[in-house]
Design a protein around this motif. Structure first.
Motif, PDB file in Angstrom:
ATOM      1  N   LEU A  92     -12.578 -80.831  38.295  1.00 30.12           N
ATOM      2  CA  LEU A  92     -13.333 -79.582  38.478  1.00 30.12           C
ATOM      3  C   LEU A  92     -14.484 -79.720  39.470  1.00 30.12           C
ATOM      4  CD1 LEU A  92     -13.595 -78.313  34.766  1.00 30.12           C
ATOM      5  CD2 LEU A  92     -11.728 -78.015  36.412  1.00 30.12           C
ATOM      6  N   GLY A  93     -14.773 -80.935  39.861  1.00 32.65           N
ATOM      7  CA  GLY A  93     -15.894 -81.141  40.763  1.00 32.65           C
ATOM      8  C   GLY A  93     -17.229 -80.906  40.098  1.00 32.65           C
ATOM      9  N   ALA A  94     -17.278 -81.043  38.778  1.00 30.86           N
ATOM     10  CA  ALA A  94     -18.504 -80.810  38.015  1.00 30.86           C
ATOM     11  C   ALA A  94     -19.151 -82.153  37.689  1.00 30.86           C
ATOM     12  CB  ALA A  94     -18.193 -80.043  36.733  1.00 30.86           C
ATOM     13  N   ASP A  95     -20.324 -82.381  38.256  1.00 33.76           N
ATOM     14  CA  ASP A  95     -21.014 -83.650  38.023  1.00 33.76           C
ATOM     15  C   ASP A  95     -21.581 -83.748  36.605  1.00 33.76           C
ATOM     16  OD1 ASP A  95     -20.518 -84.346  40.681  1.00 33.76           O
ATOM     17  OD2 ASP A  95     -22.373 -83.389  41.369  1.00 33.76           O
ATOM     18  N   THR A  96     -21.961 -82.582  36.049  1.00 33.97           N
ATOM     19  CA  THR A  96     -22.474 -82.529  34.682  1.00 33.97           C
ATOM     20  C   THR A  96     -21.690 -81.477  33.913  1.00 33.97           C
ATOM     21  OG1 THR A  96     -24.193 -80.958  35.366  1.00 33.97           O
ATOM     22  CG2 THR A  96     -24.822 -83.275  35.229  1.00 33.97           C
ATOM     23  N   TYR A  97     -21.457 -81.747  32.633  1.00 35.11           N
ATOM     24  CA  TYR A  97     -20.683 -80.789  31.854  1.00 35.11           C
ATOM     25  C   TYR A  97     -20.997 -80.947  30.367  1.00 35.11           C
ATOM     26  CZ  TYR A  97     -17.616 -84.764  30.829  1.00 35.11           C
ATOM     27  OH  TYR A  97     -17.122 -85.970  30.416  1.00 35.11           O
ATOM     28  N   VAL A  98     -20.667 -79.892  29.633  1.00 34.54           N
ATOM     29  CA  VAL A  98     -20.744 -79.873  28.177  1.00 34.54           C
ATOM     30  C   VAL A  98     -19.467 -79.224  27.667  1.00 34.54           C
ATOM     31  CG1 VAL A  98     -21.867 -78.780  26.190  1.00 34.54           C
ATOM     32  CG2 VAL A  98     -23.254 -79.860  27.961  1.00 34.54           C
ATOM     33  N   LYS A 300     -26.049 -59.739   9.622  1.00 39.06           N
ATOM     34  CA  LYS A 300     -26.036 -59.020  10.896  1.00 39.06           C
ATOM     35  C   LYS A 300     -24.719 -59.261  11.626  1.00 39.06           C
ATOM     36  CE  LYS A 300     -31.071 -59.462  11.453  1.00 39.06           C
ATOM     37  NZ  LYS A 300     -31.443 -58.047  11.496  1.00 39.06           N
ATOM     38  N   LEU A 301     -24.423 -58.380  12.570  1.00 41.09           N
ATOM     39  CA  LEU A 301     -23.247 -58.481  13.423  1.00 41.09           C
ATOM     40  C   LEU A 301     -23.712 -58.754  14.843  1.00 41.09           C
ATOM     41  CD1 LEU A 301     -20.121 -57.981  13.912  1.00 41.09           C
ATOM     42  CD2 LEU A 301     -20.758 -55.602  14.369  1.00 41.09           C
ATOM     43  N   ILE A 302     -23.173 -59.791  15.478  1.00 40.49           N
ATOM     44  CA  ILE A 302     -23.527 -60.052  16.868  1.00 40.49           C
ATOM     45  C   ILE A 302     -22.758 -59.084  17.766  1.00 40.49           C
ATOM     46  CG2 ILE A 302     -21.780 -61.880  17.134  1.00 40.49           C
ATOM     47  CD1 ILE A 302     -23.798 -63.313  18.986  1.00 40.49           C
ATOM     48  N   THR A 303     -23.467 -58.394  18.655  1.00 39.85           N
ATOM     49  CA  THR A 303     -22.851 -57.335  19.456  1.00 39.85           C
ATOM     50  C   THR A 303     -22.803 -57.664  20.939  1.00 39.85           C
ATOM     51  OG1 THR A 303     -25.001 -56.203  19.620  1.00 39.85           O
ATOM     52  CG2 THR A 303     -23.524 -55.530  17.823  1.00 39.85           C
ATOM     53  N   HIS A 304     -23.263 -58.839  21.336  1.00 39.96           N
ATOM     54  CA  HIS A 304     -23.186 -59.225  22.742  1.00 39.96           C
ATOM     55  C   HIS A 304     -21.714 -59.242  23.165  1.00 39.96           C
ATOM     56  CE1 HIS A 304     -23.363 -61.723  26.382  1.00 39.96           C
ATOM     57  NE2 HIS A 304     -24.657 -61.436  26.433  1.00 39.96           N
ATOM     58  N   PRO A 305     -21.378 -58.689  24.349  1.00 39.50           N
ATOM     59  CA  PRO A 305     -19.963 -58.578  24.728  1.00 39.50           C
ATOM     60  C   PRO A 305     -19.273 -59.922  24.982  1.00 39.50           C
ATOM     61  CG  PRO A 305     -21.384 -57.899  26.541  1.00 39.50           C
ATOM     62  CD  PRO A 305     -22.256 -58.046  25.338  1.00 39.50           C
ATOM     63  N   GLN A 306     -20.036 -60.958  25.357  1.00 41.11           N
ATOM     64  CA  GLN A 306     -19.423 -62.267  25.643  1.00 41.11           C
ATOM     65  C   GLN A 306     -20.250 -63.391  25.014  1.00 41.11           C
ATOM     66  OE1 GLN A 306     -16.545 -62.833  26.900  1.00 41.11           O
ATOM     67  NE2 GLN A 306     -16.084 -60.758  27.556  1.00 41.11           N
ATOM     68  N   PRO A 307     -20.306 -63.445  23.694  1.00 41.82           N
ATOM     69  CA  PRO A 307     -21.118 -64.492  23.065  1.00 41.82           C
ATOM     70  C   PRO A 307     -20.591 -65.897  23.314  1.00 41.82           C
ATOM     71  CG  PRO A 307     -19.818 -63.335  21.414  1.00 41.82           C
ATOM     72  CD  PRO A 307     -19.667 -62.572  22.696  1.00 41.82           C
ATOM     73  N   GLY A 308     -19.271 -66.036  23.524  1.00 42.89           N
ATOM     74  CA  GLY A 308     -18.711 -67.350  23.795  1.00 42.89           C
ATOM     75  C   GLY A 308     -19.188 -67.914  25.123  1.00 42.89           C
ATOM     76  N   LEU A 309     -19.183 -67.080  26.162  1.00 37.73           N
ATOM     77  CA  LEU A 309     -19.677 -67.512  27.466  1.00 37.73           C
ATOM     78  C   LEU A 309     -21.174 -67.777  27.429  1.00 37.73           C
ATOM     79  CD1 LEU A 309     -17.728 -65.130  29.890  1.00 37.73           C
ATOM     80  CD2 LEU A 309     -17.473 -67.601  29.691  1.00 37.73           C
ATOM     81  N   TYR A 310     -21.908 -66.872  26.816  1.00 42.67           N
ATOM     82  CA  TYR A 310     -23.355 -67.041  26.708  1.00 42.67           C
ATOM     83  C   TYR A 310     -23.672 -68.316  25.925  1.00 42.67           C
ATOM     84  CZ  TYR A 310     -28.268 -65.745  26.064  1.00 42.67           C
ATOM     85  OH  TYR A 310     -29.639 -65.724  26.083  1.00 42.67           O
ATOM     86  N   GLY A 311     -22.939 -68.524  24.833  1.00 44.97           N
ATOM     87  CA  GLY A 311     -23.193 -69.688  24.000  1.00 44.97           C
ATOM     88  C   GLY A 311     -22.833 -70.992  24.680  1.00 44.97           C
ATOM     89  N   ALA A 312     -21.747 -70.998  25.476  1.00 46.59           N
ATOM     90  CA  ALA A 312     -21.397 -72.210  26.225  1.00 46.59           C
ATOM     91  C   ALA A 312     -22.529 -72.563  27.184  1.00 46.59           C
ATOM     92  CB  ALA A 312     -20.090 -71.998  26.981  1.00 46.59           C
ATOM     93  N   PHE A 316     -25.104 -75.918  27.218  1.00 49.35           N
ATOM     94  CA  PHE A 316     -25.407 -76.729  28.385  1.00 49.35           C
ATOM     95  C   PHE A 316     -26.915 -76.776  28.628  1.00 49.35           C
ATOM     96  CE2 PHE A 316     -26.274 -77.514  32.812  1.00 49.35           C
ATOM     97  CZ  PHE A 316     -25.321 -78.452  33.206  1.00 49.35           C
ATOM     98  N   ALA A 317     -27.556 -75.611  28.530  1.00 49.27           N
ATOM     99  CA  ALA A 317     -28.995 -75.535  28.773  1.00 49.27           C
ATOM    100  C   ALA A 317     -29.765 -76.418  27.798  1.00 49.27           C
ATOM    101  CB  ALA A 317     -29.462 -74.083  28.648  1.00 49.27           C
ATOM    102  N   GLN A 318     -29.358 -76.396  26.522  1.00 50.45           N
ATOM    103  CA  GLN A 318     -30.063 -77.209  25.531  1.00 50.45           C
ATOM    104  C   GLN A 318     -29.874 -78.701  25.802  1.00 50.45           C
ATOM    105  OE1 GLN A 318     -28.589 -77.881  21.520  1.00 50.45           O
ATOM    106  NE2 GLN A 318     -30.490 -77.073  20.664  1.00 50.45           N
ATOM    107  N   GLU A 319     -28.634 -79.102  26.130  1.00 50.32           N
ATOM    108  CA  GLU A 319     -28.373 -80.528  26.332  1.00 50.32           C
ATOM    109  C   GLU A 319     -29.021 -81.066  27.594  1.00 50.32           C
ATOM    110  OE1 GLU A 319     -24.510 -83.491  26.718  1.00 50.32           O
ATOM    111  OE2 GLU A 319     -24.574 -81.921  25.197  1.00 50.32           O
ATOM    112  N   HIS A 320     -29.140 -80.218  28.614  1.00 51.69           N
ATOM    113  CA  HIS A 320     -29.677 -80.674  29.894  1.00 51.69           C
ATOM    114  C   HIS A 320     -31.060 -80.104  30.180  1.00 51.69           C
ATOM    115  CE1 HIS A 320     -25.937 -82.656  31.100  1.00 51.69           C
ATOM    116  NE2 HIS A 320     -25.308 -81.640  30.542  1.00 51.69           N
ATOM    117  N   ALA A 321     -31.772 -79.746  29.144  1.00 57.18           N
ATOM    118  CA  ALA A 321     -33.117 -79.212  29.324  1.00 57.18           C
ATOM    119  C   ALA A 321     -34.014 -80.272  29.968  1.00 57.18           C
ATOM    120  CB  ALA A 321     -33.709 -78.779  27.965  1.00 57.18           C
ATOM    121  N   LYS A 322     -34.829 -79.832  30.903  1.00 58.20           N
ATOM    122  CA  LYS A 322     -35.758 -80.746  31.574  1.00 58.20           C
ATOM    123  C   LYS A 322     -37.199 -80.377  31.220  1.00 58.20           C
ATOM    124  CE  LYS A 322     -32.701 -81.711  35.484  1.00 58.20           C
ATOM    125  NZ  LYS A 322     -32.538 -81.684  36.947  1.00 58.20           N
TER     126      LYS A 322
END
Length: 322
Positions: A92-98, A300-312, A316-322
């Motif tokens: 994938l050419g991805a140097d960093t990934y989760v 509660k019900l989560i209503t975000h249209p793409q929680p899977g993408l947002y959560g992925a 990544f943001a949490q693991e690679h936080a600077k």
């Protein structure tokens, strides 16, 4: 920084460009959905996404998969793709990934999304707790279960296979559906009652109880009839499904010691108008000596249209936080 967020299920793979900073998701771009059956692998779907965008993709990947995560090879559930994490930089050419489980990604979304992306179902109307455990479950092709533990100013995601705990019937109808399912499955899990395909067994059991000829319909057809209101037996099956989901969500809250509960999943979102009128709250709180405690637990019900993408992207943001 920019990251390619990917949410891979059995039928579709969704892609989007996310911007992350300081351990959080700053923005999530438009989603592009691709059919997994039309691509030989994640690599070819990834490359097609880049062609559709007409640009070079970021060298960072946040991937949610509908499968347990771990080991040298990840085999997708209901999907022929195979992911070898060690080859992601090369392929994938991805140097960093989760890579995270799909409901682990939902848990990250629950932890990071603002309150406007949640709709009240029952219990006290208050914001999600930022201390202790939030339990998460969601019906789809399966029954996803996860949790979020807030502690020490941060959060930890608890990925589980909790949908596979034993099903516990609570009335004569559920005794009947358990008996019916045992003809096929030696062990009947909660997922056999609280996931999308379960509507077939519920529908057929209701027909059997009423002495009607059993129509062997697929789950998509029965759900369509239920949501359209065109078949009284399908409507009754939907109500029974919501009752069982309410009981399971309450059990989950007890098991995890939850301060609140979030319902997720594509089917969960489609049920948003039915929770209030199908007995969900009554089943959620009906826990004997703990009924009063359960009545004080928000759902509660989560209503975000793409929680899977947002959560992925959040993972990544949490693991690679600077």
């Amino acid at each position: 920084m920019e990251v390619v967020a990917v949410d891979i299920g059995g039928t579709h793979a969704r892609f989007a460009i996310a911007e992350v900073a300081d351990g959080k998701v700053v923005s999530l771009g438009p989603e592009v959905t691709q059919k997994t059956a039309e691509h030989a692998s994640l690599q070819t779907a990834w490359q097609d996404f880049g062609r559709q965008l007409g640009r070079d993709l970021p060298k960072a990947a946040a991937i949610a998969v509908a499968s347990p995560v771990g080991g040298d090879v990840i085999k997708l559930t209901n999907n022929p793709w195979i992911i070898r994490p060690a080859l992601i930089p090369e392929r994938l050419g991805a140097d960093t990934y989760v890579i995270v489980n799909d409901f682990g990604a939902i848990a990250h979304a629950v932890a990071q999304l603002p309150e406007e992306h949640f709709q009240h179902i029952c219990g006290p109307k208050r914001p999600l707790a930022r201390a202790g455990v939030t339990s998460i479950c969601g019906p789809g092709t399966g029954l996803g279960v996860a949790g979020v533990l807030h502690a020490g100013g941060t959060y930890h995601v608890l990925s589980t296979e909790g949908g596979h705990v034993d099903f516990a019937p609570l009335d004569a109808f559920e005794d009947a559906i358990l008996k019916r399912l045992r003809k096929t499955f030696t062990r009947v899990s909660a997922e056999r009652i609280c996931a999308g395909p379960a509507i077939v067994a519920i529908y057929e059991t209701l027909a059997e109880i009423e002495g009607k000829a059993i129509r062997h319909l697929d789950d998509k057809t029965i759900w369509t009839m239920a949501f359209e209101g065109s078949d009284s037996l399908a409507i009754a099956a939907l109500d029974r499904f919501v009752l069982a989901l309410g009981a399971f969500a309450g059990d989950l809250a007890l098991m995890q010691g939850a301060k609140d509960v979030v319902i997720a999943g594509g089917l969960g979102l489609k049920l948003k108008e039915h929770f209030a009128r199908s007995g969900f709250s009554e089943r959620f709180t009906a826990k004997g000596r703990f009924q009063q405690m359960m009545a004080g637990t928000p759902v509660k019900l989560i209503t975000h249209p793409q929680p899977g993408l947002y959560g992925a992207a959040a993972a990544f943001a949490q693991e690679h936080a600077k």
